[in-house]
Enzyme design. Sequence first.
Site, PDB file in Angstrom:
ATOM      1  N   ASP A  37      39.629  40.827  36.532  1.00 28.50           N
ATOM      2  CA  ASP A  37      39.969  39.536  35.939  1.00 28.50           C
ATOM      3  C   ASP A  37      41.400  39.194  36.337  1.00 28.50           C
ATOM      4  OD1 ASP A  37      39.612  37.231  34.540  1.00 28.50           O
ATOM      5  OD2 ASP A  37      39.818  38.122  32.560  1.00 28.50           O
ATOM      6  N   GLU A  94      42.045  41.300  44.680  1.00 28.34           N
ATOM      7  CA  GLU A  94      42.438  40.616  43.450  1.00 28.34           C
ATOM      8  C   GLU A  94      43.838  41.067  43.044  1.00 28.34           C
ATOM      9  OE1 GLU A  94      40.436  37.974  40.465  1.00 28.34           O
ATOM     10  OE2 GLU A  94      39.965  38.659  42.489  1.00 28.34           O
ATOM     11  N   CYS A 125      63.280  45.920   8.020  1.00 24.30           N
ATOM     12  CA  CYS A 125      64.687  46.172   7.695  1.00 24.30           C
ATOM     13  C   CYS A 125      65.217  45.334   6.538  1.00 24.30           C
ATOM     14  CB  CYS A 125      65.555  45.942   8.931  1.00 24.30           C
ATOM     15  SG  CYS A 125      65.689  44.203   9.424  1.00 24.30           S
ATOM     16  N   CYS A 159      67.563  46.351  12.969  1.00 24.78           N
ATOM     17  CA  CYS A 159      66.141  46.467  12.650  1.00 24.78           C
ATOM     18  C   CYS A 159      65.528  47.606  13.462  1.00 24.78           C
ATOM     19  CB  CYS A 159      65.422  45.157  12.955  1.00 24.78           C
ATOM     20  SG  CYS A 159      63.660  45.208  12.560  1.00 24.78           S
ATOM     21  N   LYS A 171      26.583  44.103  45.266  1.00 23.12           N
ATOM     22  CA  LYS A 171      26.403  43.531  46.595  1.00 23.12           C
ATOM     23  C   LYS A 171      25.453  44.415  47.401  1.00 23.12           C
ATOM     24  CE  LYS A 171      31.284  42.091  46.576  1.00 23.12           C
ATOM     25  NZ  LYS A 171      32.606  42.311  47.205  1.00 23.12           N
ATOM     26  N   SER A 203      32.534  32.217  46.458  1.00 27.03           N
ATOM     27  CA  SER A 203      32.457  32.699  45.093  1.00 27.03           C
ATOM     28  C   SER A 203      31.183  33.532  44.939  1.00 27.03           C
ATOM     29  CB  SER A 203      32.453  31.523  44.125  1.00 27.03           C
ATOM     30  OG  SER A 203      32.530  31.972  42.795  1.00 27.03           O
ATOM     31  N   LEU A 204      30.935  33.990  43.729  1.00 25.57           N
ATOM     32  CA  LEU A 204      29.745  34.771  43.431  1.00 25.57           C
ATOM     33  C   LEU A 204      28.900  34.058  42.389  1.00 25.57           C
ATOM     34  CD1 LEU A 204      31.275  38.370  43.094  1.00 25.57           C
ATOM     35  CD2 LEU A 204      29.920  37.501  44.995  1.00 25.57           C
ATOM     36  N   ASP A 241      36.034  31.234  29.805  1.00 22.08           N
ATOM     37  CA  ASP A 241      35.100  31.436  30.911  1.00 22.08           C
ATOM     38  C   ASP A 241      33.668  31.123  30.487  1.00 22.08           C
ATOM     39  OD1 ASP A 241      37.196  32.176  32.444  1.00 22.08           O
ATOM     40  OD2 ASP A 241      36.701  34.304  32.539  1.00 22.08           O
ATOM     41  N   ALA A 242      33.319  31.538  29.270  1.00 23.41           N
ATOM     42  CA  ALA A 242      31.948  31.322  28.799  1.00 23.41           C
ATOM     43  C   ALA A 242      31.640  29.825  28.699  1.00 23.41           C
ATOM     44  CB  ALA A 242      31.743  32.003  27.443  1.00 23.41           C
ATOM     45  N   GLU A 243      32.625  29.034  28.201  1.00 22.07           N
ATOM     46  CA  GLU A 243      32.413  27.588  28.090  1.00 22.07           C
ATOM     47  C   GLU A 243      32.323  26.942  29.472  1.00 22.07           C
ATOM     48  OE1 GLU A 243      35.877  27.114  25.683  1.00 22.07           O
ATOM     49  OE2 GLU A 243      34.730  26.594  23.906  1.00 22.07           O
ATOM     50  N   TYR A 244      33.153  27.410  30.397  1.00 21.42           N
ATOM     51  CA  TYR A 244      33.107  26.884  31.757  1.00 21.42           C
ATOM     52  C   TYR A 244      31.744  27.178  32.394  1.00 21.42           C
ATOM     53  CZ  TYR A 244      34.223  26.077  36.652  1.00 21.42           C
ATOM     54  OH  TYR A 244      34.209  25.605  37.936  1.00 21.42           O
TER      55      TYR A 244
END
Length: 707
Positions: free
Chosen positions: A121, A177, A413, A434, A294, A86-87, A37-40
Amino acid sequence: MSGDIPAAKRQRAEQLARELAEHNRAYYIEAEPTISDAEYDQLFRELEAIEAEYPALASPDSPTQRVGAPPVDEFESVDHATPMLSLANCFNDEELAEFDRRAREGSGRDELVYCAEPKFDGTALNLRFEAGVMVRATTRGDGVTGEDITANARTIRNLPLRLATDNPPDFIEIRGEVVLARSRFNELNERLEQAGHKTFVNPRNAAAGSLRQLDSRITATRPLAFMGYGIGRVDGAEITDSLYEQLQLLADWGFSISPYVDRVTGLAGCRAYYDAMAARRAELDIEIDGCVFKVDDGPSRDELGFVARAPRWAIARKFPAEEMTTRLNSVEFQVGRTGALTPVAKLEPVFVGGVTVSNATLHNMDEITRKDIRVGDLVVVRRAGDVIPEVKEVAERGANATPIELPAACPVCGSAVERVEGEAVARCTGGLVCAAQRREALKHFASRNALDIEGLGDRQIEAFVSEGLLHSPADIFSLAEHRESLVEREGYGEKSVANLLASIEASKETTLERFIFALGIREVGQTMARDLARHFGSLEALRAEAERYHQRLADVHAQYPDNKAARDRAMVAEGLQAVPGVGARVAQSIADFFIEPRNVKVIDALIEAGVHWPTVDVDASAQPLTGQTFVLTGSMESLTREEASDRLEALGARVTSSVSKKTDYVVAGERAGSKRDKAEKLGVEILDEAGLLALLDQHAAGSAPDA
């Protein structure tokens, strides 16, 4: 005017637009993000800046003018009654203060009251209710047009299909969401891994991928949740213009909303709320990546209005992705409940993302090799939206750094650790014995589709394992020796214990395919267990073939040491790989299971305890459809899909859920949909209901199959 724009700026804007469009598709359509997200956000803000400087570059199809990406073809496209905007994002206190200043000046208020809530998210969903009943659910899509996923939305357990009110609006859009709790996400991944399916990277991807399944029955198995956050168009009712009160109304109507929704006053209130949620973030079971503020009252929002992409009266204050550098002291390998070995970095404690971190995941050996991480290195530890911190990269090579090696034996084990060629995950082969896998192996063994032991559920198995009564599936058949102590347990009595022991005794009489499935062999589901039973006819034959497999594999490796394709071709038609659907990976998983001495010991103990089954008929002439694969789609009048599947399988056919080049027939009933389309593209033969019935009658009558 185009000549006034520098060529470099135009080229960069076009490049950014292309990249962002690709990332949008990966995120919204394919549910497989290619960047963080940060790179986008960084790319997006760069394009915004260029377009602000040269407005002529802001074309209608620029990523800055839209949200997400167009819907894919598999779902019907539906227009939202009101756009799902969007925001705008901000990333520090200064940017938040600038938003508050603009909002106050634009609305003519000295101070504003904000509706504050966590930013989930997950993946956005728009619900349309008519006369109080949900009639449609659509994804956000590009903000104007989304995808109709109503059938999938109906499977979300906490989503009300009817509003809990006697006076519903004639028409209302409710937005929210779809999320997956962290605890349920881990359970889902373990389930997928145990079934041999691809796992999800994080809860957000899991929610998006689950919601867009073409088969809603798959979605129904995913523990999704809907969290309401807003209202779109409303007809036939007057509702409050306060956003905070609208959320309370959603709660009254039966929707889940965040328990942390609040009203705050001014910039100081926003900052205090953000700080409180940042401190609480790590404790939450649902992932959040920031806070949303908001303007609460309607008149102020009307004054502020919208820009092309977002409302001027709302902003998302994103959490930073925190990274710190520390020393990697050692690596331990943890064994999951499906046998997967996960390398865990033991670190010099460091404060990251609000908590002190001393452990971090290294994911798998491929990641360790790719990042060239060694014990003794200074490493960058990242903790963003994830519960478990990860080692991102090496910051500085340690003076005496040593390579990280995969253990040859399970640290729990002592069973052999195997890593199938082409897979990233290494696994303990000790399945039934195991301790790390014991509980899940026992639950699977007793489950309905395995030995179906009524009264021996998850809760009972957890308790019996904790008390040392169960160590392997064979111990289930020794519980009668503990009858007196079982009767004395809280919640038990003579009758309940008698019923449990009677169910255990009855489960001894089973079928070979149920027994194979109950063993919990990785990659072997119900269909594969049935095919193995029909192909080999006896457990002894299957075990003997597993032993031969490893010797043949060693011979083939010696013959073709540098040619994997040749090795695969040499193995494909023999033994285990002669069974329909069994490839190299599945064959090795089966063979590894049956040559592990501890598994052999448990199987022998089960048979000694009296578990048995009738002989399986492996006469190929009685199963003329052996080796042929069918896919059923759509509805039929004369028989259900289950009945059709049973009749095909009785003739030796495999019935699967997905169409591929290896599919022999697709049976297409009414409303067949995309599977029929895919069959046509691949050239797979399509049968209608009459064609299927003719085929079944032909073989049931003993006729020879058509040439």
